[in-house]
Design a protein around this motif. Structure first.
Motif, PDB file in Angstrom:
ATOM      1  N   VAL A 118      10.557  45.675  30.703  1.00  0.00           N
ATOM      2  CA  VAL A 118      11.306  45.812  31.967  1.00  0.00           C
ATOM      3  C   VAL A 118      12.821  45.870  31.759  1.00  0.00           C
ATOM      4  N   PRO A 119      13.409  45.007  30.905  1.00  0.00           N
ATOM      5  CA  PRO A 119      14.881  45.093  30.743  1.00  0.00           C
ATOM      6  C   PRO A 119      15.351  46.231  29.834  1.00  0.00           C
ATOM      7  N   ARG A 120      14.457  47.043  29.341  1.00  0.00           N
ATOM      8  CA  ARG A 120      14.848  48.072  28.371  1.00  0.00           C
ATOM      9  C   ARG A 120      15.043  49.440  29.036  1.00  0.00           C
ATOM     10  N   GLY A 121      16.010  50.177  28.564  1.00  0.00           N
ATOM     11  CA  GLY A 121      16.146  51.564  28.955  1.00  0.00           C
ATOM     12  C   GLY A 121      15.045  52.398  28.331  1.00  0.00           C
TER      13      GLY A 121
ATOM     14  N   ASP B 265      21.278  54.352  39.972  1.00  0.00           N
ATOM     15  CA  ASP B 265      22.162  53.190  40.071  1.00  0.00           C
ATOM     16  C   ASP B 265      22.662  52.744  38.694  1.00  0.00           C
TER      17      ASP B 265
ATOM     18  N   GLY C 278      21.080  55.811  29.056  1.00  0.00           N
ATOM     19  CA  GLY C 278      20.445  54.632  28.489  1.00  0.00           C
ATOM     20  C   GLY C 278      20.937  53.333  29.091  1.00  0.00           C
ATOM     21  N   GLY C 279      20.609  52.248  28.417  1.00  0.00           N
ATOM     22  CA  GLY C 279      21.056  50.925  28.840  1.00  0.00           C
ATOM     23  C   GLY C 279      20.017  50.199  29.660  1.00  0.00           C
ATOM     24  N   SER C 280      20.176  48.882  29.728  1.00  0.00           N
ATOM     25  CA  SER C 280      19.275  48.054  30.520  1.00  0.00           C
ATOM     26  C   SER C 280      19.409  48.426  31.989  1.00  0.00           C
ATOM     27  N   PRO C 281      18.290  48.673  32.678  1.00  0.00           N
ATOM     28  CA  PRO C 281      18.388  49.085  34.079  1.00  0.00           C
ATOM     29  C   PRO C 281      18.979  47.988  34.970  1.00  0.00           C
ATOM     30  N   THR C 282      19.704  48.407  35.983  1.00  0.00           N
ATOM     31  CA  THR C 282      20.229  47.456  36.965  1.00  0.00           C
ATOM     32  C   THR C 282      19.090  46.874  37.800  1.00  0.00           C
ATOM     33  N   ALA C 283      19.400  45.791  38.496  1.00  0.00           N
ATOM     34  CA  ALA C 283      18.416  45.168  39.384  1.00  0.00           C
ATOM     35  C   ALA C 283      17.945  46.169  40.433  1.00  0.00           C
ATOM     36  N   SER C 284      18.884  46.927  40.963  1.00  0.00           N
ATOM     37  CA  SER C 284      18.548  47.874  42.015  1.00  0.00           C
ATOM     38  C   SER C 284      17.540  48.908  41.519  1.00  0.00           C
TER      39      SER C 284
ATOM     40  N   ARG D 125      15.445  48.520  38.953  1.00  0.00           N
ATOM     41  CA  ARG D 125      14.153  47.866  38.672  1.00  0.00           C
ATOM     42  C   ARG D 125      13.370  47.613  39.956  1.00  0.00           C
TER      43      ARG D 125
END
Lengths: 327, 327, 327, 327
Positions: free
Chosen positions: A66-69, A146, A262-268, A270
């Motif tokens: 979940v926290p991964r791009g 986002d 890339g990058g860890s997705p924001t809360a919005s 997810r």
């Protein structure tokens, strides 16, 4: 007497990856389980469908992703799926694996391909829109937008640090071949001194005047955000124009490029991905097909994939007006 | 023959600060200028109004503040403004400075105070909602919420890293004395194994069963997110319950605290703040008063401040149901 | 004629996890391969050794883990390994798997356990130091410290945002039961107004005077960083003292907790981990055992594990003096 | 009987800005105060010296600037200061302001200019090295390097997310016209599949072979980090070579650019800046001049500015060897 047959859903990601796909895959899997369905992952998009690359989705692996791009299912742009033979082969693979329903996370092209496949071969297909360009007709927001905006904005914040120290002028290119939504959002959030997007006729003369005015009266930097697909041709030609306008200055040029994907997705991202996923599984449970999940205002809705296409004017007039006032 | 008199607007931030206030202050200032109005900053919230702490807002300082948390105007919770004498003094100061309009960025309490003041003393007052709790009636989202969710989620992501390495169980407390919206969002985005919020009767027995089931079958961690104001009493009592349920484990406890109020605002918060700001100045230009800017779906609207109060059930049924499916 | 026998190395992580372990595991694996050795992962620290939890380490999985906090090998604090029976069982497992060398990434306790095991059972053992407390004798820096400092500092930056907006006073607790190095570094980097660590006798009276002086003359916030193990008892008692010193203020309290153990490792931690890993494999190739890799100045060295213990005075006089000057 | 005259120190930042300068400026100011000296800021580097742009440095402003990139003193590359007339004018300005000592934070060029000035006009001058290239002779590390490495590494992590999803090949350009230290560090930390730097003769054939080998056996991405000043000519020509080597793939190209100069400084940069600052003021208090602060191993030392120049081989053999083993 009828026997309710539990469904078997396959999920795949297609086209360019964006942050938030993993949260979506996980939520589809969990929602399917809760509905008593079984779930199968498909690797490498439509190509994997054709090649029968089916994967077991483990709860713990899904959660950790979940926290991964990126996408744990990998993605691809499939040429074979655009042919009738390719789609027939995909249908064969799905039937062999006893799969009756398909969830496709993709852009407008991937989703219309999915709808064609559904009509042709009689599978239930649900689409979930994703693109950092945020230009899919029918939904206010797509998965990935986002996070990409925040990534671009943070890069602009960094460039501002150094630009301010030297009162330099920069042209910064943000992704978006056909859409300026990402550039608009990153530029507005980054307090840019100019935003050039394909949605507006770049009134270069008026922007140049504003920049010259600011350059006269203050010591800070000037930062112009340019969408990749702007009619000026992007940040490189804009940097040349800036150089001509400010011959005594050394103009900086920055192309943000693939860091924006890339990058860890924001809360919005997810949470939107999760809402879309549950809606897609709900729709399959209700016997629907050929629909795309959409965010309209604050509500999750379903729209026919048939009507899905690029949204050429995604930026509302209220948003476009903000540029006039703030810049 | 009428002479259009240019307005003079004062802006202040009141109550707890949140990320995004500076983008809002800047946009109010720029929008006011574009409308031909003059703009004045008020330091230290309503206290500064009473004490006449008026500040000149410099364009370059405002721009540089956009990526910063906190508020360049400073904020305060004013007791004096709750008295008739305090408000009378504030009115005197405004008149002495030739200010006729006031923009207040605050929570429900600050905004209703503003409306009372407007009615009492005949100033034009516009309210802009901000709170990390996201529980102001009339608007779907308040400034500060998105950044706080992301901050809490990133903390949860970090805790998950270490919790997974040891297959540990953690209770994590997220801010929200009366509202569980922030805890819900951070927990959903962080793929929590349990979310306890005041909006739902914590069915502890059912959660305990789920946690025990997962603890049995897997090696990963378990993470329960608890809203500060949950009826369990917060993360500390929940950690005790977890300890009782898993006597052989060492339960971790984390209270995220005031880190959730700071940090560089997200793009979403900066843009929402900008949209609200322009709408507030537009409303003043149109002769309106006693209204709050609101986001309803994708639209910016105005709602009467009179109707503003805490929104006890901000989480929609669709959002609450997500918890049931994903957890 | 002698036949050079290729070695077979096992690697495990022991004790509390820190960011940077995955980069270390990967580099040990790659360095081992380059030296013609084979490599085996051990899950769950010494417990996994005893239980024979040996894992194949895949290149691609290792590479993908580099940016992740935690340890893909999982970790544990093993009670069984402290007994002669436990260690004998571990030796049996290693022999059965034809493993002759062991790399242990751990704190001082884990490494001395490793050395005892090496002496007892005749395996080659190399230790690599990791701890966010940075208090292992013989090395200037341990894996995990740099990331933890940055995480704590970023939390302090966030708290400063909100504290400044209200000119509030905060006590912030940083991890470190016996060592104040992390609190010192986070406090210095975060420009704290006070730093309380076990290495110094907290001269509370003098700090209180400084804080009162600053409180008088300015409007900003005051932030006191307290190491978990400071003789004051941590941030909670310090907050009480602050409340007594500033009775008219509402003192904030923040315990950063386990967020400091997670997160993507910094470049410095990843590179240090890589340097240590290569040195450990080099040492095994050279027939060494019972040594720990160490950073001394800019050089990687080997020190006997026998001499490894907690470093009670890790902070150099030059660093301690910085506090006197800056605070 | 002698009267000890309190010194008056001016501080300026010169050349390209880097993250960490503000922590350095603040620490010089606080250390000067503690030593009983007075302190003056100089805006816009040597140009500001010539123009007498002297600024009062406020404690609270300095403190608030610590987490910010850039320099609150602004910076410039001065042509006038390279002339005898310019330096004479600067000396006049300093004398008029009763300033006797100068602290210059700059790269090798700025520092040698400072030493020439000191010799010519009889001021005490101390230099503090900063550059993201980390190539100043005499010091192991310069201010700004650690932050730039982390920024580049995080960008590489992001690109890896999307590259992995499509198994794509990317060339990523990292700053460094003459030095490959930054590219080396970002590439090592980012687990790159290739690192091309001016310090080594790019053995393209050998790298191509490795990449082809990996491309054959796995599905992940391939990422080659290229220093701006590598003899291949940077990432664009490398992308072309990659395209020739993998004609069936679509090669990605990313030039990280000026984002690497900005952002909130890391803890390591803030602390190094603080240590350098205190050492510089100590040296002035001790009557020294013409020296640069340096980090040698773990110690802060002073080296003669006269010997300062670009360090062509900053990467130690141990570090260069890491590339051979890990790639």
């Amino acid at each position: 007497m009828t026997t309710k047959v539990a469904k078997r859903i396959a999920i795949l990601t297609s086209g360019g990856d964006v942050p938030g796909l993993n949260a979506c895959i996980r939520a589809v899997a969990l929602a399917a389980e809760r509905s008593g369905f079984s779930i199968v992952g498909v690797a490498h998009g439509y190509d994997g469908l054709i090649d029968g690359e089916f994967l077991h989705l483990e709860t713990e692996v899904l959660r950790a992703a979940v926290p991964r791009g990126g996408t744990i299912l990998r993605s691809a742009r499939s040429k074979r799926f655009t042919t009738a033979e390719g789609r027939a082969e995909a249908a064969k693979q799905l039937r062999a694996a006893h799969i009756d329903s398909l969830v496709v996370i993709g852009g407008d092209g991937s989703l219309t391909g999915a709808a064609a496949f559904a009509a042709e071969h009689g599978f239930a297909v649900m689409g979930i829109p994703k693109t950092i360009d945020n230009d899919v007709e029918g939904t206010d927001v797509c998965i990935g937008f986002d996070t990409a905006v925040n990534t671009a904005m943070q890069a602009i914040d960094r460039i501002r640090d150094t630009a301010d120290s030297h009162a330099r002028i920069f042209a910064v290119e943000v992704m978006g071949r056909d859409s300026g939504y990402l550039a608009w959002a990153a530029g507005m959030a980054g307090a840019a001194d100019g935003i050039l997007i394909p949605e507006t006729d770049a009134d270069w003369r008026s922007l140049e005047e504003k920049l010259k005015e600011r350059h006269k009266t203050r010591t800070g930097s000037l930062l112009v955000v340019v969408a990749e697909g702007d009619e000026t041709g992007g940040a490189a030609p804009v940097a040349k124009r800036l150089q001509a306008a400010f011959p005594e200055e050394s103009i900086g040029l920055c192309v943000l490029g693939h860091t924006q994907r890339g990058g860890s997705p924001t809360a919005s991202d997810r949470i939107l991905a999760t809402r879309f996923a549950v809606a897609a599984v709900d729709a399959i449970a209700a016997g629907k097909s050929g629909m795309m999940t959409a965010l309209v205002g604050d509500d999750i809705r379903l729209v026919p994939i048939a009507s899905v296409r690029r949204r050429p004017l995604a930026l509302t007039p209220e948003r476009l007006r903000l540029m006039e006032i703030l810049i």
